[in-house]
Enzyme design. Structure first.
Site, short mmCIF file in Angstrom:
data_model
loop_
_atom_site.label_atom_id
_atom_site.label_comp_id
_atom_site.label_asym_id
_atom_site.label_seq_id
_atom_site.Cartn_x
_atom_site.Cartn_y
_atom_site.Cartn_z
N ARG A 104 11.75 -60.47 70.58
CA ARG A 104 12.25 -61.15 71.77
C ARG A 104 13.72 -61.50 71.63
O ARG A 104 14.47 -61.44 72.61
CB ARG A 104 11.44 -62.42 72.01
CG ARG A 104 11.81 -63.18 73.27
CD ARG A 104 11.66 -62.34 74.52
NE ARG A 104 11.67 -63.14 75.73
CZ ARG A 104 11.40 -62.68 76.94
NH1 ARG A 104 11.12 -61.40 77.10
NH2 ARG A 104 11.42 -63.46 77.99
N HIS B 121 21.46 -57.84 82.53
CA HIS B 121 20.21 -57.30 83.07
C HIS B 121 19.36 -58.38 83.73
O HIS B 121 18.68 -58.12 84.71
CB HIS B 121 19.44 -56.64 81.92
CG HIS B 121 18.25 -55.85 82.35
ND1 HIS B 121 18.33 -54.77 83.20
CD2 HIS B 121 16.92 -55.98 82.05
CE1 HIS B 121 17.12 -54.27 83.40
NE2 HIS B 121 16.24 -54.99 82.72
N ASP B 122 19.40 -59.58 83.16
CA ASP B 122 18.64 -60.71 83.71
C ASP B 122 18.93 -60.98 85.17
O ASP B 122 18.12 -61.62 85.86
CB ASP B 122 18.97 -61.99 82.92
CG ASP B 122 17.88 -62.34 81.91
OD1 ASP B 122 16.91 -61.56 81.80
OD2 ASP B 122 18.00 -63.38 81.25
N SER C 50 13.87 -53.02 86.59
CA SER C 50 13.75 -52.62 85.19
C SER C 50 12.57 -51.65 85.02
O SER C 50 12.48 -50.66 85.76
CB SER C 50 13.62 -53.87 84.31
OG SER C 50 13.81 -53.56 82.95
N ASP D 220 25.28 -55.51 83.59
CA ASP D 220 24.03 -55.08 82.96
C ASP D 220 24.35 -53.91 82.03
O ASP D 220 24.76 -52.84 82.48
CB ASP D 220 23.05 -54.65 84.06
CG ASP D 220 21.68 -54.22 83.52
OD1 ASP D 220 21.52 -54.13 82.29
OD2 ASP D 220 20.78 -53.99 84.35
#
Lengths: 391, 391
Positions: free
Chosen positions: B226, B354-355, B156, B321
């Protein structure tokens, strides 16, 4: 006021307030003793009331779908599709558009006066469901003398209402047009809605929904909610085409002022929305979206939920719509096919994301127009409209 | 404290603070006269300092990448990949991880004391760029006696640092591992960052960034930031698998308490983050993301920007992602191929969005391990590490 009303516009339109006094029992268990619906109509109802089209609005929509209000320079939100000679042709159809219950444009809702208290309902206005809206719309049809809609039409949250009409009142619509919609929200859809709700309800100016009483508005919360929403209405590709990484000043400024064009655009959209839309209505609309799930009462089998529908369907989706992607429309398509129903489906190539459903994209308008000729053909032969006689 | 440290863990680790007194000129035009970097190291540096790996962190990361801090029950953020026998094998490599400048975990940043005023820097801490970070990391390498990294590795925002290393210091790394990253943000990426920034900066508890002085924290803003971020880290599919439309109470409650599991999860994640992360750092990190665009100085031609790199590359992306999609990695791939560089690319099938880059997905770990054996093979033959001798 526009310099000149376009020739293909329905022209000046005037909203009507229609009051209902028979209590409406709601899905939440509460009852609205009396309520008002703001509506607009375009075109002429034929003798046997068989050419009526109901337009259902989406999250931030309202009754003003087409034509111009005196003094306004912009027409209604779906003027591109509704008007004389347009896809939904007001020379042929009698088009009815309303502001849903819980809305903030004159129908009974959080920002209207609660007769019981003399103050705005605020958070005391009951949460509405798509089913409740369909029920209120059925009463509107009764009032207008419309036993069966030629079609019920809606995009996004409006498409959910159209779908629910086909389920709740199989005999009362011949065609059902569900555009850029879904049979239920995904976890991601719900998650985005929850961000919007948290932004609004945690804004200190929200005052637990009683901001009217203290003459305040949770503008920051509404702005953030709209910014998040707006990103999900546009596609990644569409944003790249529209904004790219263009900078307002041409160079990096190393501060927190809007730097890229996309930031200014979103802030502007958010701020404008925060002065024109009601926060409690926004909360209510997102909940109605979250809760919609007609298959839930049929063992989560959408085909089963649709077993008794009689309407013919048009489904439309847009390739870059990631809020309600083509996959979501295909779930409805598959269920209708499984249930043996008459359904047409079009996936329109469009870079604009979810917003595409509001835009006059030529292929989309052609599809809508072609399908509406089927709707017209299904108007019983004994009928005639004044407009048709004139034409 | 964990009952038992896993046998494949690096075990207990202790951060080190390293102070720098030579002024650092920044991209914004300002200068940091002196600064501190918090770092951790794992494994043993070999005699000619040729087995060193630099780990660059992402938006909310820090120096604690692997092993356990005394008293903690959870290991560092990339413990799944770093440790004895793991993909980044601490028996073979000397791994360096740091908290970047502007971070909030002990390196100089907004929440640290400004020696000039005796109060926290707050909004006076300069905005950092990826290039600035690479410069500070190069000085860290000097301090550690590392002339050339065996590899620089990041996911990232960390991947952007690895890419910038290859551009800024072609001679100082042999391998560059860029995972789930992009050569620049899209308009949509920037838009989501701007929502987060607006949420934080418009929170009344933000006090123009000087919340430390009044012992306040913009918790709502951080929570919202968040929540939005978290949605973009997960995939639509992943959220469906994880949450679906599961309800906490099993039925619709018609109120605004968390109703669906996904709402509770996001609120929990948001609230937890709001008590553990610094708001000014969040703003700074999102700006560093927005500003990264190494091609901008090469007529927007990424291949040209990469013309002088000497490192060999591994690029990894994950199918679901959508924050930094495989397409974004392929842009880097294509540019590296155009520039005639040595590059391997793997697109890993993973539902986690993405995680995924933080998770021990078997095929991903296998790819990383296989590539790291190439990195090991490129360690000059004259070298030996204590660990290798022992093995």
């Amino acid at each position: 006021m526009p310099q000149k009303i376009p020739t293909d516009s329905i022209g000046y339109v005037i909203p009507q307030a229609i009051d209902f006094t028979e209590p409406l029992a709601l899905a939440c268990g509460r009852t609205l003793d009396a309520y008002r619906l703001m509506i607009e109509t375009y075109g002429t109802l034929n003798d046997d009331a068989s050419n009526a089209i109901l337009i259902c609005h989406a999250l931030s929509g309202h009754h003003h779908a087409a034509g111009f209000h005196e003094g306004d320079s912009k027409p209604g939100w779906w003027d591109s599709a509704i008007g004389p000679g347009k896809a939904i042709d007001t020379n042929k159809f009698f088009v009815v558009s309303l502001n849903n219950l819980g809305g903030c444009h004159g129908s009974s809702g959080p920002n209207q006066i609660d007769p019981a208290t003399g103050k705005p309902y605020g958070p005391d206005f009951p949460l509405m469901t798509v089913t409740d809206w369909v029920e209120s719309q059925a009463r509107l049809a009764d009032r207008l003398g419309i036993q069966q809609w030629a079609a019920v039409v809606g995009g996004s949250l409006g498409g959910m209402q159209a779908l629910q009409w086909a389920i709740s009142y199989p005999e009362r619509l011949r065609h059902c047009l569900v555009i850029a919609s879904a049979a239920k929200l995904s976890a991601q859809n719900i998650a985005f809605n929850e961000v919007a709700r948290q932004a609004i309800s945690k804004d200190p100016c929200f005052h637990k929904g009683r901001y009217y009483d203290v003459d305040d508005v949770p503008r920051t919360g509404l702005m953030l909610a709209r910014m998040v929403g707006h990103i999900t209405y546009l596609s990644d590709d569409g944003m790249r085409d529209k904004f790219g990484r263009e900078m307002k000043t041409g160079k990096l400024m190393f501060d927190f002022n809007p730097q890229f064009e996309v930031e200014s655009y979103l802030q502007y959209q958010g701020e404008r929305f925060s002065t024109s839309f009601d926060a409690n209505t926004y909360l209510l609309m997102t909940k109605a979206l979250d809760y919609f799930d007609p298959a839930a009462e049929a063992q989560h089998d959408l085909a089963k939920a649709l077993a008794h529908v009689k309407a013919k369907f048009l489904l439309v989706s847009f390739t870059t719509d990631w809020r309600f992607s083509p996959e979501r429309s295909r779930e409805i398509l598959d269920a209708l096919i499984d249930a043996g129903k008459d359904v047409s489906y079009a996936e329109v190539n469009a870079p604009q994301g979810h917003d595409a459903f509001l835009l006059p994209i030529p292929r989309y308008m052609d599809i809508l127009k072609a399908y509406m000729s089927r709707v017209e053909a299904d108007i019983p032969a004994t009928s005639s409209t004044t407009a048709e006689v004139e034409a």
